[in-house]
Scaffold this motif. Structure first.
Motif, PDB file in Angstrom:
ATOM      1  N   VAL A   1       0.864  -1.333   0.027  1.00  0.00           N
ATOM      2  CA  VAL A   1      -0.067  -0.045   0.013  1.00  0.00           C
ATOM      3  C   VAL A   1       0.770   1.316   0.192  1.00  0.00           C
ATOM      4  N   ILE A   2       0.720   2.232  -0.909  1.00  0.00           N
ATOM      5  CA  ILE A   2       1.426   3.244  -1.115  1.00  0.00           C
ATOM      6  C   ILE A   2       0.586   4.438  -1.085  1.00  0.00           C
ATOM      7  N   ASP A   3       0.132   5.389  -0.095  1.00  0.00           N
ATOM      8  CA  ASP A   3      -0.701   6.252  -0.092  1.00  0.00           C
ATOM      9  C   ASP A   3      -0.601   7.464  -1.431  1.00  0.00           C
ATOM     10  N   ARG A   4      -1.624   7.888  -1.871  1.00  0.00           N
ATOM     11  CA  ARG A   4      -1.535   8.578  -3.216  1.00  0.00           C
ATOM     12  C   ARG A   4      -1.004  10.149  -2.892  1.00  0.00           C
ATOM     13  N   ASN A   5      -0.875  10.399  -1.770  1.00  0.00           N
ATOM     14  CA  ASN A   5      -0.127  11.867  -1.268  1.00  0.00           C
ATOM     15  C   ASN A   5       1.265  11.639  -1.093  1.00  0.00           C
ATOM     16  N   THR A   6       2.137  10.472  -1.250  1.00  0.00           N
ATOM     17  CA  THR A   6       3.515  10.435  -1.192  1.00  0.00           C
ATOM     18  C   THR A   6       4.082  10.778  -2.431  1.00  0.00           C
ATOM     19  N   LEU A   7       5.363  11.280  -1.901  1.00  0.00           N
ATOM     20  CA  LEU A   7       6.466  11.490  -3.347  1.00  0.00           C
ATOM     21  C   LEU A   7       6.804   9.828  -3.661  1.00  0.00           C
ATOM     22  N   THR A   8       6.780   9.106  -2.920  1.00  0.00           N
ATOM     23  CA  THR A   8       7.054   7.478  -3.251  1.00  0.00           C
ATOM     24  C   THR A   8       6.038   7.039  -4.305  1.00  0.00           C
ATOM     25  N   ARG A   9       4.820   7.581  -4.145  1.00  0.00           N
ATOM     26  CA  ARG A   9       3.639   7.114  -5.013  1.00  0.00           C
ATOM     27  C   ARG A   9       4.072   7.888  -6.437  1.00  0.00           C
ATOM     28  N   GLU A  10       4.269   8.889  -6.331  1.00  0.00           N
ATOM     29  CA  GLU A  10       4.646   9.702  -7.627  1.00  0.00           C
ATOM     30  C   GLU A  10       5.866   9.230  -8.417  1.00  0.00           C
ATOM     31  N   LEU A  11       6.828   8.744  -7.879  1.00  0.00           N
ATOM     32  CA  LEU A  11       7.905   8.134  -8.250  1.00  0.00           C
ATOM     33  C   LEU A  11       7.652   6.780  -8.602  1.00  0.00           C
TER      34      LEU A  11
ATOM     35  N   GLU B   1       4.873   5.491  -9.936  1.00  0.00           N
ATOM     36  CA  GLU B   1       3.670   5.760 -10.983  1.00  0.00           C
ATOM     37  C   GLU B   1       4.685   5.893 -12.287  1.00  0.00           C
ATOM     38  N   ALA B   2       5.623   6.898 -11.794  1.00  0.00           N
ATOM     39  CA  ALA B   2       6.300   7.393 -13.200  1.00  0.00           C
ATOM     40  C   ALA B   2       7.290   6.356 -13.589  1.00  0.00           C
ATOM     41  N   SER B   3       7.929   5.657 -12.663  1.00  0.00           N
ATOM     42  CA  SER B   3       9.123   4.634 -13.092  1.00  0.00           C
ATOM     43  C   SER B   3       8.674   3.307 -13.303  1.00  0.00           C
ATOM     44  N   GLY B   4       7.397   2.898 -12.735  1.00  0.00           N
ATOM     45  CA  GLY B   4       7.008   1.533 -12.917  1.00  0.00           C
ATOM     46  C   GLY B   4       7.779   0.578 -11.983  1.00  0.00           C
TER      47      GLY B   4
ATOM     48  N   VAL C   1       6.275  -2.934 -11.418  1.00  0.00           N
ATOM     49  CA  VAL C   1       4.836  -2.579 -11.028  1.00  0.00           C
ATOM     50  C   VAL C   1       4.116  -3.590 -12.029  1.00  0.00           C
ATOM     51  N   ILE C   2       3.110  -4.277 -11.522  1.00  0.00           N
ATOM     52  CA  ILE C   2       2.045  -4.722 -12.701  1.00  0.00           C
ATOM     53  C   ILE C   2       1.060  -3.904 -12.440  1.00  0.00           C
ATOM     54  N   PRO C   3       0.730  -3.306 -13.922  1.00  0.00           N
ATOM     55  CA  PRO C   3      -0.279  -2.094 -13.720  1.00  0.00           C
ATOM     56  C   PRO C   3      -1.675  -2.676 -13.387  1.00  0.00           C
ATOM     57  N   GLU C   4      -2.449  -2.227 -12.327  1.00  0.00           N
ATOM     58  CA  GLU C   4      -3.819  -2.405 -12.001  1.00  0.00           C
ATOM     59  C   GLU C   4      -4.348  -1.091 -11.467  1.00  0.00           C
ATOM     60  N   PRO C   5      -4.890  -0.349 -12.589  1.00  0.00           N
ATOM     61  CA  PRO C   5      -5.056   0.941 -12.163  1.00  0.00           C
ATOM     62  C   PRO C   5      -6.177   1.232 -11.478  1.00  0.00           C
ATOM     63  N   HIS C   6      -7.392   0.264 -11.377  1.00  0.00           N
ATOM     64  CA  HIS C   6      -8.431   0.369 -10.263  1.00  0.00           C
ATOM     65  C   HIS C   6      -7.878   0.381  -8.940  1.00  0.00           C
ATOM     66  N   ASN C   7      -7.144  -1.012  -8.628  1.00  0.00           N
ATOM     67  CA  ASN C   7      -6.671  -1.045  -7.347  1.00  0.00           C
ATOM     68  C   ASN C   7      -5.582  -0.057  -6.881  1.00  0.00           C
ATOM     69  N   GLN C   8      -4.996   0.706  -7.628  1.00  0.00           N
ATOM     70  CA  GLN C   8      -3.834   1.669  -7.441  1.00  0.00           C
ATOM     71  C   GLN C   8      -5.032   2.988  -6.756  1.00  0.00           C
ATOM     72  N   ASP C   9      -5.773   3.260  -7.767  1.00  0.00           N
ATOM     73  CA  ASP C   9      -6.868   4.614  -7.805  1.00  0.00           C
ATOM     74  C   ASP C   9      -7.592   4.426  -6.329  1.00  0.00           C
ATOM     75  N   ARG C  10      -8.211   3.144  -6.351  1.00  0.00           N
ATOM     76  CA  ARG C  10      -9.195   3.012  -5.261  1.00  0.00           C
ATOM     77  C   ARG C  10      -8.591   2.825  -3.879  1.00  0.00           C
ATOM     78  N   TYR C  11      -7.626   1.713  -3.841  1.00  0.00           N
ATOM     79  CA  TYR C  11      -6.986   1.108  -2.766  1.00  0.00           C
ATOM     80  C   TYR C  11      -5.830   1.574  -2.469  1.00  0.00           C
ATOM     81  N   ASP C  12      -5.045   2.319  -3.232  1.00  0.00           N
ATOM     82  CA  ASP C  12      -3.593   2.724  -2.951  1.00  0.00           C
ATOM     83  C   ASP C  12      -2.708   1.440  -3.169  1.00  0.00           C
ATOM     84  N   LEU C  13      -3.253   0.474  -3.561  1.00  0.00           N
ATOM     85  CA  LEU C  13      -2.643  -0.960  -3.655  1.00  0.00           C
ATOM     86  C   LEU C  13      -2.055  -1.223  -4.870  1.00  0.00           C
ATOM     87  N   PHE C  14      -0.470  -1.382  -4.781  1.00  0.00           N
ATOM     88  CA  PHE C  14       0.385  -1.754  -5.739  1.00  0.00           C
ATOM     89  C   PHE C  14       0.782  -3.339  -5.774  1.00  0.00           C
TER      90      PHE C  14
END
Length: 196
Positions: free
Chosen positions: A53-63, A65-68, A127-140
Motif C-alpha cells: 500500500v502506497i498512499d496517493r499523497n506521497t512522493l514515493t507514489r509519484e516516483l 507511478e512514473a518509473s514503474g 509494477v504490475i499495472p492495476e489502475p483500479h486497485n492503485q486508484d481506489r485502494y492505493d494498492l500496488f
C-alpha cells in the motif's frame, strides 16, 4: 554496504510472508525517496509477486507511478530509528538521504530504485499495472525481478534464528516496534488427515 547474496526467486516470498515492516525505495528522473510501510505481503511464487500500500499523497507514489518500479527492503532493529524517521517526514519536504535520517542506499541490479543499507533483505520489483486497485485502494502489485538477503539472517531459503542474528521489525504504532520472535517447528501428525 550491507553484505547481500541472491535469493532464488521462487523463495522470495519467504522474505515477506511473516509480515515485517518494509522500506519502499523509489526513483525517477534523478529524484529518489524511501518511505516506511507496514502493509505489504507476498502474493505468488512463480513468477513471484508482492503487494504494498502506497498512499496517493506521497512522493514515493509519484516516483513509483512514473518509473514503474520499486524496492521493498526489510529493516533490522539496528535501523529502527531510521525506519521511524523516513516514515515520519515527507520526501516532498526533505531529501531523506541527505537530511539527517541516517539512511544510506546502494544500487540494485535490475531497477533504479534504491536498496537500503542496514536491511536484512531486498526485493527489486516492477509494477504490475492495476489502475483500479492503485486508484481506489492505493494498492500496488509488483513482480519481483531480483531478491537479495544478508546471509547471516536468511540463507538456504530460510530465516536464521541463532543467538545474535538480526531479526526483522514489525511496527505497531506511536514509535513502537517488535522484533520477529523465536522460531519453532511443529511436525505434522502422520495419523491425522488434512482438513479442507
Amino acid at each position: 554496504m550491507t553484505e547481500h547474496l541472491p535469493v532464488e526467486l521462487p523463495k522470495a516470498y519467504r522474505l515477506l510472508n511473516h509480515g515485517p515492516t518494509v522500506l519502499v525505495g523509489s526513483a525517477h528522473a534523478g529524484r529518489r525517496n524511501v518511505m516506511a510501510a507496514a502493509w505489504s505481503m507476498p502474493l505468488d511464487f512463480s513468477p513471484p509477486k508482492v503487494a504494498v500500500v502506497i498512499d496517493r499523497n506521497t512522493l514515493t507514489r509519484e516516483l513509483v507511478e512514473a518509473s514503474g518500479e520499486f524496492s521493498l527492503n526489510v529493516p533490522a532493529r539496528r535501523i529502527a530509528r531510521e525506519t521511524l524517521a523516513v516514515g515520519s517526514v515527507s520526501g516532498r519536504d526533505t531529501d531523506k538521504f541527505a537530511e539527517g535520517t541516517g539512511v544510506t542506499a546502494f544500487a540494485g541490479s535490475h531497477i533504479a530504485a534504491p536498496l537500503i543499507d542496514g536491511c536484512l533483505a531486498w526485493l527489486e520489483c516492477r509494477v504490475i499495472p492495476e489502475p483500479h486497485n492503485q486508484d481506489r485502494y492505493d494498492l500496488f502489485l509488483g513482480e519481483v525481478v531480483a531478491a537479495w538477503a544478508d546471509p547471516r539472517a536468511f540463507r538456504n531459503g530460510h530465516w536464521q534464528f541463532e543467538p545474535g542474528v538480526s531479526r526483522s521489525l514489525h511496527y505497531i504504532a506511536g514509535g513502537n516496534f517488535f522484533e520477529t520472535g523465536e522460531a519453532f517447528e511443529i511436525q505434522p501428525d502422520s495419523a491425522s488427515t488434512p482438513h479442507s
